[in-house]
Design an enzyme around this catalytic site. Structure first.
Site, PDB file in Angstrom:
ATOM      1  N   CYS A  64      12.901 -49.551  -1.512  1.00 43.69           N
ATOM      2  CA  CYS A  64      12.437 -49.917  -2.853  1.00 43.69           C
ATOM      3  C   CYS A  64      13.127 -51.209  -3.265  1.00 43.69           C
ATOM      4  O   CYS A  64      14.338 -51.263  -3.373  1.00 43.69           O
ATOM      5  CB  CYS A  64      12.780 -48.813  -3.851  1.00 43.69           C
ATOM      6  SG  CYS A  64      12.283 -47.181  -3.290  1.00 43.69           S
ATOM      7  N   PHE A 120      25.765 -39.004 -10.941  1.00 42.19           N
ATOM      8  CA  PHE A 120      27.050 -38.665 -10.326  1.00 42.19           C
ATOM      9  C   PHE A 120      27.368 -37.174 -10.457  1.00 42.19           C
ATOM     10  O   PHE A 120      28.488 -36.791 -10.808  1.00 42.19           O
ATOM     11  CB  PHE A 120      28.186 -39.507 -10.931  1.00 42.19           C
ATOM     12  CG  PHE A 120      28.144 -40.948 -10.517  1.00 42.19           C
ATOM     13  CD1 PHE A 120      28.424 -41.322  -9.220  1.00 42.19           C
ATOM     14  CD2 PHE A 120      27.811 -41.931 -11.441  1.00 42.19           C
ATOM     15  CE1 PHE A 120      28.386 -42.658  -8.832  1.00 42.19           C
ATOM     16  CE2 PHE A 120      27.776 -43.271 -11.068  1.00 42.19           C
ATOM     17  CZ  PHE A 120      28.058 -43.635  -9.753  1.00 42.19           C
ATOM     18  N   ARG A 174      28.557 -34.348  -8.979  1.00 45.16           N
ATOM     19  CA  ARG A 174      29.348 -34.077  -7.776  1.00 45.16           C
ATOM     20  C   ARG A 174      30.484 -33.125  -8.134  1.00 45.16           C
ATOM     21  O   ARG A 174      31.263 -33.405  -9.049  1.00 45.16           O
ATOM     22  CB  ARG A 174      29.912 -35.372  -7.197  1.00 45.16           C
ATOM     23  CG  ARG A 174      28.831 -36.383  -6.813  1.00 45.16           C
ATOM     24  CD  ARG A 174      29.393 -37.708  -6.383  1.00 45.16           C
ATOM     25  NE  ARG A 174      28.332 -38.668  -6.103  1.00 45.16           N
ATOM     26  CZ  ARG A 174      28.554 -39.922  -5.696  1.00 45.16           C
ATOM     27  NH1 ARG A 174      29.802 -40.349  -5.539  1.00 45.16           N
ATOM     28  NH2 ARG A 174      27.534 -40.718  -5.453  1.00 45.16           N
ATOM     29  N   ARG A 183      31.805 -32.465 -11.916  1.00 40.03           N
ATOM     30  CA  ARG A 183      31.748 -33.606 -12.826  1.00 40.03           C
ATOM     31  C   ARG A 183      30.358 -34.218 -12.807  1.00 40.03           C
ATOM     32  O   ARG A 183      29.651 -34.181 -11.794  1.00 40.03           O
ATOM     33  CB  ARG A 183      32.778 -34.680 -12.432  1.00 40.03           C
ATOM     34  CG  ARG A 183      34.222 -34.220 -12.535  1.00 40.03           C
ATOM     35  CD  ARG A 183      35.161 -35.316 -12.035  1.00 40.03           C
ATOM     36  NE  ARG A 183      35.037 -36.529 -12.846  1.00 40.03           N
ATOM     37  CZ  ARG A 183      35.748 -36.755 -13.939  1.00 40.03           C
ATOM     38  NH1 ARG A 183      36.628 -35.857 -14.356  1.00 40.03           N
ATOM     39  NH2 ARG A 183      35.610 -37.878 -14.614  1.00 40.03           N
TER      40      ARG A 183
END
Length: 264
Positions: free
Chosen positions: A108, A247, A249, A252
């Site tokens: 992309c 994020f 993960r 968090r």
């Protein structure tokens, strides 16, 4: 015969000063040319699986069709020739397209975005979703996506995406192109008349402006990703009333836009 999604290739692995000859699994990259009423419309480089769904989702995201059962008269795939033949129940409106024929690669980049930004005003939807999801469910959905990403585990060469409710993956698709994975989801929902207003998109890659616009076209209100967003994607999410979370993960995550849909 269906083309294989994964093939084995000979490689030389270098490890601690030594070359080792072995075979490794790699994902297939496959060009599919879409014809509408006998005219070439686009060539999409993709993973050769769920091709009908991808074509339907792609045409819907381009504004060529709105409803599968009412707009598509026939759709057939010739995998050997790499062709998708589409006949519609109406004359397609391609007057606003930049080119009569486009090549859309598996990566992309700006060349693809330059097309999107000229046409998204017709197809991007402001989210009306009232769904909420718990923070814990965000972690669980992302973990489930990663656990079920079998082609990625074998090759490391695809993006994965899934349509979910607040606790469960409902349908999941993978492709070498992240936009293709989203088109497959869109096509599946259109072909099976699945409402997505109260659904969530869980995604393995970064939230680019293109990904955000694809989610908006599908009608999704919440996008969850294990990776980063871009600033332009977040500006669009604010305007389109979409919640973006990145994020994700471990324990968090970052909630970037419309955080009211993420609850404790």
């Amino acid at each position: 015969m269906d083309k294989p999604i994964i093939i084995k290739r000979p490689v030389y692995t270098y490890d601690r000063g030594t070359f080792i000859s072995k075979s490794e699994k790699v994902v297939t990259e496959y060009p599919l040319t879409i014809q509408i009423h006998g005219e070439e419309f686009a060539t999409v480089v993709c993973t050769p699986k769920e091709l009908e769904e991808m074509v339907v989702g792609f045409l819907a995201s381009e504004g060529i069709i709105r409803m599968y059962d009412k707009d598509v008269k026939s759709l057939s795939i010739d995998e050997g020739r790499g062709m998708a033949y589409v006949t519609l129940n109406h004359k397609p409106d391609v007057s606003l397209h930049l080119h009569s024929k486009r090549f859309i690669g598996s990566c992309c980049g700006n060349s693809r975005q330059s097309f999107y930004f000229h046409h998204d005003v017709r197809t991007a939807k402001t989210s009306l979703s009232t769904i909420t999801v718990s923070a814990e469910s965000c972690f669980q959905l992302m973990e489930s996506l990663q656990q079920h990403s079998d082609v990625f585990k074998e090759t490391g060469g695809v993006h994965s995406a899934a349509i979910c409710n607040s606790s469960t993956l409902l349908v999941m698709r993978s492709d070498i192109g992240r936009h293709n994975a989203l088109d497959k989801l869109y096509g599946y929902c259109l072909m099976n008349k699945i409402s997505v207003r109260d659904k969530i998109l869980v995604f393995s890659g970064r939230i680019s402006s293109e990904v955000l616009l694809k989610a908006a076209k599908i009608g999704i209100g919440i996008v969850l990703s294990k990776s980063a967003p871009t600033n332009l994607a977040l500006e669009m999410a604010e305007e389109l009333n979409m919640t973006t979370v990145g994020f994700i993960r471990g324990t968090r995550m970052n909630i970037y836009t419309h955080p009211e849909r993420i609850v404790v």
